[in-house]
Enzyme design. Structure first.
Site, PDB file in Angstrom:
ATOM      1  N   SER A 115      -7.232  -0.900   9.587  1.00  0.00           N
ATOM      2  CA  SER A 115      -7.584  -1.998   9.215  1.00  0.00           C
ATOM      3  C   SER A 115      -9.021  -2.386   9.428  1.00  0.00           C
ATOM      4  CB  SER A 115      -6.668  -3.413   9.412  1.00  0.00           C
ATOM      5  OG  SER A 115      -7.366  -4.461   9.184  1.00  0.00           O
ATOM      6  N   THR A 167      -1.606  -7.534  -1.419  1.00  0.00           N
ATOM      7  CA  THR A 167       0.113  -7.090  -1.080  1.00  0.00           C
ATOM      8  C   THR A 167       0.950  -8.110  -1.228  1.00  0.00           C
ATOM      9  OG1 THR A 167      -0.452  -7.486   1.161  1.00  0.00           O
ATOM     10  CG2 THR A 167      -1.159  -5.390   0.336  1.00  0.00           C
ATOM     11  N   LEU A 216       0.789  -1.203  -0.015  1.00  0.00           N
ATOM     12  CA  LEU A 216       0.040  -0.071  -0.066  1.00  0.00           C
ATOM     13  C   LEU A 216       0.861   1.324  -0.160  1.00  0.00           C
ATOM     14  CD1 LEU A 216      -2.567  -1.145   2.625  1.00  0.00           C
ATOM     15  CD2 LEU A 216      -2.751  -1.451   0.088  1.00  0.00           C
ATOM     16  N   PHE A 240      -6.443  -7.218   0.895  1.00  0.00           N
ATOM     17  CA  PHE A 240      -5.851  -6.379  -0.312  1.00  0.00           C
ATOM     18  C   PHE A 240      -4.475  -7.331  -0.636  1.00  0.00           C
ATOM     19  CE2 PHE A 240      -8.143  -2.829   0.553  1.00  0.00           C
ATOM     20  CZ  PHE A 240      -7.968  -1.983  -0.395  1.00  0.00           C
ATOM     21  N   VAL A 245       9.814   2.815  12.828  1.00  0.00           N
ATOM     22  CA  VAL A 245       9.108   3.605  13.412  1.00  0.00           C
ATOM     23  C   VAL A 245       8.730   3.555  14.955  1.00  0.00           C
ATOM     24  CG1 VAL A 245       7.821   4.117  11.269  1.00  0.00           C
ATOM     25  CG2 VAL A 245       6.953   2.191  12.973  1.00  0.00           C
ATOM     26  N   TYR A 285      -3.336  -7.181  16.868  1.00  0.00           N
ATOM     27  CA  TYR A 285      -3.587  -6.561  15.712  1.00  0.00           C
ATOM     28  C   TYR A 285      -4.870  -5.271  15.873  1.00  0.00           C
ATOM     29  CZ  TYR A 285      -3.612  -5.642  10.609  1.00  0.00           C
ATOM     30  OH  TYR A 285      -3.922  -4.993   9.167  1.00  0.00           O
ATOM     31  N   LYS A 322      -4.864  -1.477  15.457  1.00  0.00           N
ATOM     32  CA  LYS A 322      -5.499  -0.642  14.572  1.00  0.00           C
ATOM     33  C   LYS A 322      -6.839   0.082  15.001  1.00  0.00           C
ATOM     34  CE  LYS A 322      -3.023  -1.880  11.170  1.00  0.00           C
ATOM     35  NZ  LYS A 322      -1.944  -0.770  10.399  1.00  0.00           N
ATOM     36  N   CYS A 335       1.851   3.844   6.415  1.00  0.00           N
ATOM     37  CA  CYS A 335       1.616   2.599   6.039  1.00  0.00           C
ATOM     38  C   CYS A 335       2.466   1.534   6.767  1.00  0.00           C
ATOM     39  CB  CYS A 335       1.914   2.549   4.609  1.00  0.00           C
ATOM     40  SG  CYS A 335       0.497   3.302   3.582  1.00  0.00           S
TER      41      CYS A 335
END
Length: 261
Positions: free
Chosen positions: A154, A202, A18, A200, A59, A167, A171, A85
Site C-alpha cells: 500500500s 473496492t 483487487l 481504490f 492466511v 497497517y 505493508k 491480495c
C-alpha cells in the site's frame, strides 16, 4: 512468463476487490485459478464464474494454507503464479487522549499483532509455501523461468496516515521483504514483485459516504478519481508476464502522497 491455457494460479483474497479483478484477468487468459478467501459465499460464486476452484483459507493458519494449496494443486496442478491480495486494516492511534474524559489509552497490542499476522506474516507464509512448490517444476524456458509472485502492499508503506501504525508497518514489511525474497529465489527462476496501491474503488470503499469518496478522489493529482480494481489487475499481469520484472515495488496511485490525516 506467458499466461496461457491451463496455467495454474492462486490468488489470495480473490473473492472481492483487487483479488477478484486479478483472478478474472488471469482466467480471461486461460489460467486455472484457485481463490483463497474467508468469504465462502462470494468466493464460491467467483470461482464458479471463472471456472476456478474456491479454497476457504485464513492466511494466518499454517494448516488452512497447507490445505488450500493441496486442494488447489489437486484441482489444477502445482501453481506457477501466486498473487497475494488478502489483507486487513484498522485505524487506531499509538496513544490517544479522550476529548471528553481525558482518559489516556494506547494501541491494543493484540490489535497491532493481528494486522501484522494477516498482512505481513500471512503474505510471507503463502510466498514460502508456494515458492517451495514452484521449485519442483520444470523450467518453462532456457532462462529457467519457473513462476511469478505478486504481493500487495500500500502507499501507506511509505506515507502512512494517523492511526495507520499497524497497517503501515505490515505493508512496509511486505515492501521490505520483496527484494530479499527475489534474491532468495533467483537461482530457482521465481520472480517476486509488489504493488503499492493508492486509494481504490473496492467493496470496502463502496461503504463510504459519497462525499467522502468525492473528497478522496479530488485529492488524487491525476486522474482525479479512485483507482479501479482492473487497473491493479493490469499491473499484476504485467509483472507476471514481463520476464525482466523482478524485485520491484511499484506505486499505483495517480501520483498521490497521503496527508497526515
Amino acid at each position: 512468463m506467458e499466461v496461457s491455457a491451463n496455467t495454474p494460479a492462486v490468488v489470495t483474497g480473490g473473492a472481492s476487490g483487487l483479488g477478484e479483478a486479478t483472478a478474472r484477468a488471469l482466467a480471461a487468459k486461460g489460467a486455472k485459478v484457485a481463490i483463497f478467501d474467508m468469504n465462502e459465499e462470494k468466493g464460491e460464486a467467483v470461482a464458479k464464474d471463472i471456472g476456478g476452484v474456491f479454497c476457504k483459507v485464513n492466511v494466518t493458519s499454517d494448516e488452512e494454507v497447507d490445505a488450500g494449496f493441496a486442494k488447489a494443486r489437486d484441482a489444477h496442478g502445482q501453481e506457477r503464479i501466486l498473487v497475494n491480495c488478502a489483507g486487513i486494516g484498522n485505524a487506531i492511534k499509538t496513544a490517544s487522549r479522550d476529548k471528553q474524559t481525558g482518559e489516556i489509552k494506547h494501541f491494543p497490542i493484540s490489535a497491532f499483532d493481528f494486522v501484522i499476522q494477516v498482512n505481513l506474516i500471512g503474505t510471507f507464509r503463502c510466498i514460502a509455501k508456494s515458492a517451495a512448490g514452484m521449485m519442483s517444476l520444470d523450467p518453462l524456458s532456457d532462462e529457467g523461468d519457473r513462476g511469478a509472485i505478486v504481493n500487495t502492499a500500500s502507499v501507506a508503506a511509505e506515507d502512512g496516515q494517523m492511526g495507520q501504525a499497524a497497517y503501515s508497518a505490515s505493508k512496509g514489511g511486505v515492501v521490505g521483504m520483496t527484494l530479499p525474497i527475489a534474491r532468495d529465489l533467483m537461482r530457482e527462476g521465481i520472480r517476486v514483485n509488489t504493488i503499492l496501491p493508492g486509494i481504490f474503488n473496492t467493496p470496502l470503499m463502496n461503504a463510504a459516504p459519497p462525499q467522502v469518496k468525492e473528497a478522496l478522489a479530488a485529492s488524487v493529482p491525476f486522474p482525479k478519481r479512485l483507482g479501479n480494481a482492473e487497473e491493479y489487475a493490469n499491473l499484476a499481469m504485467c509483472m507476471i508476464e514481463t520476464g525482466y520484472f523482478n524485485g520491484e515495488d511499484v506505486r499505483l496511485d495517480g501520483a498521490i502522497r497521503m496527508a497526515p490525516r
